[in-house]
Design a protein around this motif. Structure first.
Motif, PDB file in Angstrom:
ATOM      1  N   ILE A 277       0.569  -1.277   0.040  1.00  0.00           N
ATOM      2  CA  ILE A 277       0.022  -0.055   0.029  1.00  0.00           C
ATOM      3  C   ILE A 277       0.722   1.225  -0.068  1.00  0.00           C
ATOM      4  O   ILE A 277       1.786   1.473   0.855  1.00  0.00           O
ATOM      5  N   ILE A 278       0.904   2.188  -1.007  1.00  0.00           N
ATOM      6  CA  ILE A 278       1.517   3.320  -1.422  1.00  0.00           C
ATOM      7  C   ILE A 278       0.350   4.202  -1.792  1.00  0.00           C
ATOM      8  O   ILE A 278       0.138   4.273  -2.895  1.00  0.00           O
ATOM      9  N   THR A 279       0.027   5.291  -0.903  1.00  0.00           N
ATOM     10  CA  THR A 279      -0.996   6.411  -1.203  1.00  0.00           C
ATOM     11  C   THR A 279      -0.647   7.430  -1.002  1.00  0.00           C
ATOM     12  O   THR A 279       0.140   8.077  -0.069  1.00  0.00           O
ATOM     13  N   LEU A 280      -0.733   8.261  -2.198  1.00  0.00           N
ATOM     14  CA  LEU A 280      -0.376   9.863  -2.037  1.00  0.00           C
ATOM     15  C   LEU A 280      -1.589  10.742  -2.272  1.00  0.00           C
ATOM     16  O   LEU A 280      -2.533  10.158  -2.891  1.00  0.00           O
ATOM     17  N   PHE A 281      -1.564  11.941  -1.798  1.00  0.00           N
ATOM     18  CA  PHE A 281      -2.379  13.088  -2.187  1.00  0.00           C
ATOM     19  C   PHE A 281      -1.976  13.384  -3.611  1.00  0.00           C
ATOM     20  O   PHE A 281      -0.820  13.352  -4.091  1.00  0.00           O
ATOM     21  N   SER A 282      -2.720  13.749  -4.747  1.00  0.00           N
ATOM     22  CA  SER A 282      -2.663  14.068  -6.120  1.00  0.00           C
ATOM     23  C   SER A 282      -3.260  15.033  -6.473  1.00  0.00           C
ATOM     24  O   SER A 282      -4.405  15.631  -5.917  1.00  0.00           O
ATOM     25  N   ARG A 283      -2.906  15.688  -7.536  1.00  0.00           N
ATOM     26  CA  ARG A 283      -3.708  16.783  -8.171  1.00  0.00           C
ATOM     27  C   ARG A 283      -3.165  16.840  -9.668  1.00  0.00           C
ATOM     28  O   ARG A 283      -2.044  16.570 -10.010  1.00  0.00           O
ATOM     29  N   ASP A 284      -3.966  17.489 -10.699  1.00  0.00           N
ATOM     30  CA  ASP A 284      -3.661  17.686 -12.180  1.00  0.00           C
ATOM     31  C   ASP A 284      -2.396  18.600 -12.166  1.00  0.00           C
ATOM     32  O   ASP A 284      -2.425  19.617 -11.376  1.00  0.00           O
TER      33      ASP A 284
END
Length: 211
Positions: free
Chosen positions: A102-109
């Protein structure tokens, strides 16, 4: 053009250029604060290797994160035990559990080729062609459980009173999301509380429970 709208547009543009995570100091009208607050809530989630429901995304992908000047920042790849690892991400992203893939990050375009992902308060770049799964922040959180730790503060629904967590085995459903706050409902119990699970993009670790 309304002057407050123009000021809000300038503030948001500066935020994108500086790559900040919404930590702006505003000395303007409420309208601008509201617009900036809405902008902060446009964060999405990107999952690598496995999503929040335990579904495999990729088993052997190697990911490279880049700085804004396109110099390599770090590489995420599996070690000899088959766990995806990168020490530069530990404690600096939404969730980092190598042994569970599990590797989860905040993202945005960012642009047609890259998305931005947040690491320790700074924005890095990830190629959109990398195998990943993007999802809405609210839907992501509502697919998980939450386990506050001893001493954490649970707020009443009007957020005027505080209850300290005294048991380490308490588990809650996440039923609503408002910015940095999540609304929790106790399992087998009608009690509901608000909890501040993050501060801008700084997340309190080891609270989210995955499938």
């Amino acid at each position: 053009m309304n002057k407050y709208f123009l000021l809000a547009f300038i503030v948001l543009s500066l935020s994108q250029v500086l790559g900040r995570c919404g930590t702006l100091t505003l000395n303007t009208k409420k309208e601008i604060t509201k617009v900036v607050s809405q902008y902060r809530d446009t964060l999405s989630i990107v999952c690598l290797y496995q999503d929040s429901l335990g579904n495999a995304i990729s088993t052997d992908s190697v990911y490279i994160l880049y700085n804004q000047d396109m110099t390599p920042f770090c590489k995420i790849e599996k070690n000899e035990e088959g766990d995806p690892v990168c020490e530069k991400l530990k404690g600096k992203i939404v969730s980092y559990y190598p042994s569970w893939s599990i590797i989860t990050l905040f993202s945005r375009d960012f642009n047609k080729e890259y998305m931005e992902v947040e690491v320790g308060g700074t924005w890095k770049l990830l190629n959109k062609k990398s195998i990943h799964r993007s999802c809405d922040l609210r839907n992501f959180l509502q697919s998980l459980w939450y386990t506050p730790q001893l001493g954490d503060s649970l707020y009443s629904l009007d957020r005027k009173s505080i209850k300290k967590v005294k048991k380490s085995d308490m588990t809650f459903n996440i039923i609503d999301v408002q910015g940095d706050w999540i609304k929790l409902k106790a399992l087998n119990n009608p009690s509901c509380y608000w909890f501040r699970w993050k501060n801008n993009c700084s997340v309190y670790q080891d609270r989210l429970m995955y499938e």
